[in-house]
Write an enzyme that holds these catalytic residues in place. Structure first.
Site, short mmCIF file in Angstrom:
data_model
loop_
_atom_site.label_atom_id
_atom_site.label_comp_id
_atom_site.label_asym_id
_atom_site.label_seq_id
_atom_site.Cartn_x
_atom_site.Cartn_y
_atom_site.Cartn_z
CG ASP A 43 -2.07 0.92 1.16
OD1 ASP A 43 -2.08 1.78 0.26
OD2 ASP A 43 -2.99 0.80 1.98
CG ASP A 44 0.14 4.84 -0.03
OD1 ASP A 44 -0.67 4.57 -0.93
OD2 ASP A 44 -0.10 5.64 0.88
CB CYS A 79 -5.80 3.40 -1.88
SG CYS A 79 -4.33 3.94 -1.00
CG ASP A 314 -2.26 0.83 -3.30
OD1 ASP A 314 -1.11 1.31 -3.18
OD2 ASP A 314 -3.12 0.94 -2.41
CG ASN A 315 -1.08 4.51 -4.59
OD1 ASN A 315 -2.21 4.14 -4.26
ND2 ASN A 315 -0.22 5.00 -3.71
#
Length: 540
Positions: A43-44, A79, A314-315
């Protein structure tokens, strides 16, 4: 007694023979069975500002054992839209998740009805016969009472251990197959990354051995609040956020949201982002442990060689680039480019692939591995399995993909930044805001043997355009929109319109720098004449 022993001997021999035959049959079954699939989603996690550096085990066990994609991008740098693209294989304009709120269709009832029944986990379970397991963060608004609460289990999952709402490390609630399981702040029992690792190992231990499996593990790290495990709290004390050429630099030729950032940043802002950078790395050490545990468990069970393991995010993320303190949501490389490592059957070790792949391709690739015909779906992405097993050498791969984002802002002024008025979001005390309603853009990201280019248009009053030649300007310091050749500009504008209106197979058509692509200027005016006119006026 003797007669009993004599009678037992043939029985024992018979049991040994049966066990041997059964073991041999199970070995043959494991050899001939369709591959297992593991997707580890962080995540991130950036790749441009050093996010992979702390992940030594992950790079060794997945990257060095398989293939690393150096040009992997997300369809949207946020997200929930990005996760929706992973699950559905669609661009945001087709799955209609635009931000992290229920109003933005994040885990809403509309999403549940329209998209979840065609997401790739459902197809894996229903039509490919896979047993499926999910653990971790699903979508940011999952568990909202307005959308079914934690009782809702998306179709396609046999085992469901989903985090209620957004990333946390302690004091959270899991939906365990639809029932609430509350966790506190005891490290040994509650630290979420470790809990996900333990649940994953339990699944691998007790799952059926007669069906292939798909396992998706979605960690909170390195998302805020950046809470490290106790044993890692003292690591990286001397590390600072990278001082790349675009760090703490004013983006004078960029859209207004970048131009409003203060340069140079205050000392307190720099100290804050440096501390956040260290904490992000610390949380990743537990992700590294999770990867090691999963790989070792598969190895012990004799299933590693028949399992594809994907590792991605996700990014991306930024920490001080163009004087923006901390966030994602921007069109630049640090926010849209993500790591993608894969190991598995027929993937040679220590490979690097420079072909352009996107997170909309994950679903099609996983379905392709499972033997499901992706052409039976409406997915926008394409399978990159041929890139992994070396069978794509004689075929033409795509050269461009779409990035789109719809800005988010509040209807009232931010008290920390009243001068900017309503419509902004994520403002810091020194009046630097990370997002706004008119931070709405669409980009074509192009990667070919001869071209590394990005073309972006904003849906704002300026119809602002940003163009970057990443070959000459990898840190995107110079917006060349007003100096680039007009024919190239028109081609990219046309391609952007095509991608923004694409759906399913039409999203996979050749791009601007693909030899099969033929540019026809007449198509530019069929549906978007006024927009092009405004664009040309802006660039004069």
């Amino acid at each position: 007694m003797r007669s009993v022993r004599v009678g037992l001997r043939p029985l024992l021999n018979f049991i040994v023979i049966c066990v041997t035959l059964l073991s041999n049959n199970m070995a043959v079954l494991a050899t001939n069975r369709r591959p297992n699939i593991v997707l580890i989603l962080t995540d991130d996690l950036d790749v441009k500002i050093g996010g992979m550096i702390p992940l030594n085990k992950t790079r060794k066990l997945i990257g060095e054992a398989g293939i690393s994609f150096s040009n992997s991008f997300v369809a949207s740098p946020l997200c929930c839209p990005s996760r929706a693209s992973i699950l559905t294989g669609k661009y945001p304009h087709n799955h209609h998740v635009i931000n992290n709120t229920l109003e933005g269709n994040c885990s809403s009832v509309a999403w549940q009805k329209s998209q979840e029944p065609s997401a790739f986990p459902f197809l894996l379970q229903r039509y490919a016969g896979y047993q499926t397991f999910f653990a971790g963060k699903y979508l940011n608004e999952y568990g909202s009472s307005e959308a079914g609460g934690i009782e809702h289990i998306p179709p396609g999952w046999d085992y469901w251990f989903a985090l209620e709402r957004n990333s946390k490390y302690y004091n959270y609630t899991l939906s365990v197959n639809g029932k609430a399981q509350k966790h506190g702040q005891n490290y040994s029992e509650d630290y979420l990354t470790d809990v996900l690792a333990n649940r994953s190992i339990e699944f691998l231990q007790y799952k059926s051995n007669y069906r292939p499996f798909f396992m998706m593990v979605s960690t909170p790290a390195p998302h805020a609040p950046w809470t490290a495990a106790p044993q890692y709290e003292g690591r990286f004390n001397d590390v600072k956020a990278p001082r790349d050429p675009n760090f703490n630099v004013h983006g004078k030729d960029k859209h207004w949201l970048i131009r409003q950032a203060k340069t140079p940043m205050t000392n307190s802002s720099v100290q804050y982002l440096d501390n956040a950078f260290r904490n992000r790395w610390r949380t990743l050490l537990s992700v590294d442990d999770l990867v090691e545990k999963v790989v070792k468990k598969l190895e012990v069970r004799g299933e590693l060689e028949n399992t594809y393991i994907f590792f991605t995010s996700d990014n991306g993320y930024h920490t001080g680039q163009f004087s923006l303190p901390l966030d994602k949501r921007q069109l630049y490389e640090f926010d849209i480019r993500v790591p993608l490592l894969v190991r598995g059957p027929n993937i040679k070790p220590n490979q690097t692939c420079q072909m352009l792949v996107a997170n909309v391709d994950l679903g099609p690739t996983i379905l392709d591995i499972a033997g499901f015909d992706v052409n039976k779906t409406q997915m926008d992405g394409m399978s990159f399995l041929p890139l992994m097993n070396g069978k794509a050498q004689n075929s033409t791969w795509r050269t461009d993909m779409l990035v789109e984002y719809e800005g988010e802002g509040r209807n009232v002024s931010d008290p920390t930044c009243p001068l900017l008025g309503p419509g902004v979001w994520g403002c810091f005390p020194d009046c630097v805001c990370e997002d706004a309603i008119n931070n709405t853009y669409a980009c074509v990201r192009t990667v070919s043997p001869s071209t590394d280019l990005q073309y972006c248009e904003f849906d704002d009053n300026e119809v602002f355009v940003e163009v970057y030649n990443l070959t000459a300007d990898p840190f995107q310091l110079s917006n060349i929109a007003k100096s680039i050749d007009q024919e190239v500009l028109e081609k990219m504008n046309h391609r952007l319109m095509m991608l923004q209106s694409c759906s399913g197979p039409s999203c996979r058509t050749p791009g601007v720098y693909d030899s099969r692509y033929r540019f026809d200027p007449r198509m530019m005016f069929s549906s978007g004449g006024p927009r092009i006119s405004r664009l040309r006026q802006t660039l004069k």
